[in-house]
Design a protein around this motif. Sequence first.
Motif, short mmCIF file in Angstrom:
data_model
loop_
_atom_site.label_atom_id
_atom_site.label_comp_id
_atom_site.label_asym_id
_atom_site.label_seq_id
_atom_site.Cartn_x
_atom_site.Cartn_y
_atom_site.Cartn_z
N SER A 5 -17.44 -57.77 3.32
CA SER A 5 -16.77 -57.28 2.00
C SER A 5 -16.78 -56.11 1.65
N SER A 8 -15.29 -53.63 3.05
CA SER A 8 -13.86 -53.52 3.44
C SER A 8 -13.80 -52.64 1.91
N LEU A 11 -13.94 -49.16 2.54
CA LEU A 11 -13.45 -48.50 3.42
C LEU A 11 -11.40 -48.26 2.23
N ILE A 12 -11.16 -48.41 1.69
CA ILE A 12 -10.10 -49.06 0.84
C ILE A 12 -10.79 -47.32 -0.27
N ILE A 15 -9.81 -45.32 2.47
CA ILE A 15 -8.43 -44.45 2.40
C ILE A 15 -7.68 -43.64 0.92
N SER A 16 -8.08 -44.36 0.28
CA SER A 16 -7.24 -43.61 -1.38
C SER A 16 -7.67 -42.66 -1.69
N LEU A 18 -8.75 -40.53 0.94
CA LEU A 18 -7.88 -40.04 1.66
C LEU A 18 -6.13 -39.55 1.22
N LEU A 19 -6.11 -40.74 0.60
CA LEU A 19 -4.38 -40.33 0.36
C LEU A 19 -4.17 -40.16 -1.21
N TYR A 21 -4.97 -41.29 -4.27
CA TYR A 21 -4.88 -42.26 -4.92
C TYR A 21 -6.75 -42.72 -5.62
N LEU A 26 -4.59 -49.01 -7.53
CA LEU A 26 -4.11 -49.53 -6.39
C LEU A 26 -2.67 -50.91 -6.41
N THR A 27 -3.26 -51.69 -7.76
CA THR A 27 -2.14 -52.51 -7.56
C THR A 27 -1.09 -52.54 -8.46
N HIS A 29 0.72 -49.46 -9.09
CA HIS A 29 0.64 -47.80 -8.75
C HIS A 29 2.60 -47.66 -8.73
N GLU A 39 2.03 -36.24 -4.33
CA GLU A 39 0.68 -37.04 -4.16
C GLU A 39 0.98 -37.57 -2.60
N ALA A 41 -2.52 -36.75 0.10
CA ALA A 41 -2.31 -35.48 1.43
C ALA A 41 -1.51 -34.83 2.65
N MET A 43 -0.08 -33.32 5.28
CA MET A 43 -0.72 -32.96 6.65
C MET A 43 -0.09 -31.74 6.71
N ALA B 46 -4.26 -32.09 12.16
CA ALA B 46 -3.04 -31.90 11.26
C ALA B 46 -4.28 -32.61 9.82
N VAL B 48 -5.40 -35.63 9.46
CA VAL B 48 -4.87 -37.30 8.88
C VAL B 48 -5.57 -38.04 9.20
N PHE B 83 1.32 -48.70 0.28
CA PHE B 83 0.23 -48.77 -0.12
C PHE B 83 -0.45 -49.44 -0.08
N LEU B 87 -2.84 -51.61 2.56
CA LEU B 87 -4.02 -51.62 2.09
C LEU B 87 -4.24 -53.26 2.49
N VAL B 94 -9.71 -56.02 8.35
CA VAL B 94 -11.65 -55.84 7.92
C VAL B 94 -12.01 -56.98 8.15
N LEU B 95 -10.96 -58.24 7.04
CA LEU B 95 -11.58 -58.87 7.00
C LEU B 95 -11.52 -60.42 7.99
#
Lengths: 177, 121
Positions: A5, A8, A11-12, A15-16, A18-19, A21, A26-27, A29, A39, A41, A43, B46, B48, B83, B87, B94-95
């Motif tokens: 966990s 995870s 990771l979240i 990734i957020s 990366l994007l 956010y 998250l929930t 938006h 909004e 990133a 390419m 790129a 990404v 999004f 996620l 992952v879980l």
Amino acid sequence: MGLKSERSVFLIFKISKLLCYSPETLTTHTSTEGERESEGAKMVKFLKPNKAVIVLQGRYAGRKAVIVRSFDDGTRDRPYGHCLVAGIKKYPSKVIRKDSTKKAARKSRVKCFVKLVNYRHLMPTRYTLDVDLKDVVSGDCLQSKDKKVSAARETKKRFEERFKTGKNKWFFTKLRF
Amino acid sequence: MESGKYTLGYKTVLKSFRNWKGKLIIIAKCCPPHRKSEIECYSMLAKVGVHHYNGNNNVDLGTSSGKYFRVCCLIIIHPATAFGTVLHVISTSVLGITPILHDINGTRDPRPEPLPDPYTY
């Protein structure tokens, strides 16, 4: 399970980031369409002038080339993304110490081609070649045979100059496959 | 494809790279290594992100996307509505739970109930 966990969550967050956010949004938006476009990133464009690419199809398959001009949205004649490339038709041979100057000069010759290639038939690489070819390889150089030949001859000169300085060695070595 | 929020499949992934559209790539575990490295190469150029989906194979990735076919790789083009679902896919992968990647164009709640784990049948 505890470790998973944590991973995870990491990771979240990754990734957020990366994007672009923030985790709080998250929930809940609910942005508008316009906001969504800006909004996150964007390419990075990589098929740009001076990018070294490898031609994948056609007579010059396996040859290295440099993008001179790119047409992302295509033209009327070619309604797809394509670019004008100047590439190496015949790579310079390996020059050894034993070679006389005359032989070395002969071995260092580069034969070039100029071509319009579809993006699908190119493999981009991480290398760039900053040889100024914009004045030589212009939009209209492929219209007639003698223009094409003179453009190729001029790029040959510039490529040979660059090869003799010893820079961009990767570009002037043959791709083995 | 331009107006969609995600596309599935290797060809469309490469097409999106050439159109400069896309925010995240998801690759299945069983993607052939040559193809995987090609996609990773493009995404490195790129800038990404690439996520390697933790399910067993491309069947799982297809199921998570709510499709009845196998999906080896997919690209998220507009993450805003997707999004929450992305996620959900990633966190549950992952879980170790297989979720459904929600229908992107719908306006339903982005957290659907997860499918019952097929491995417990």
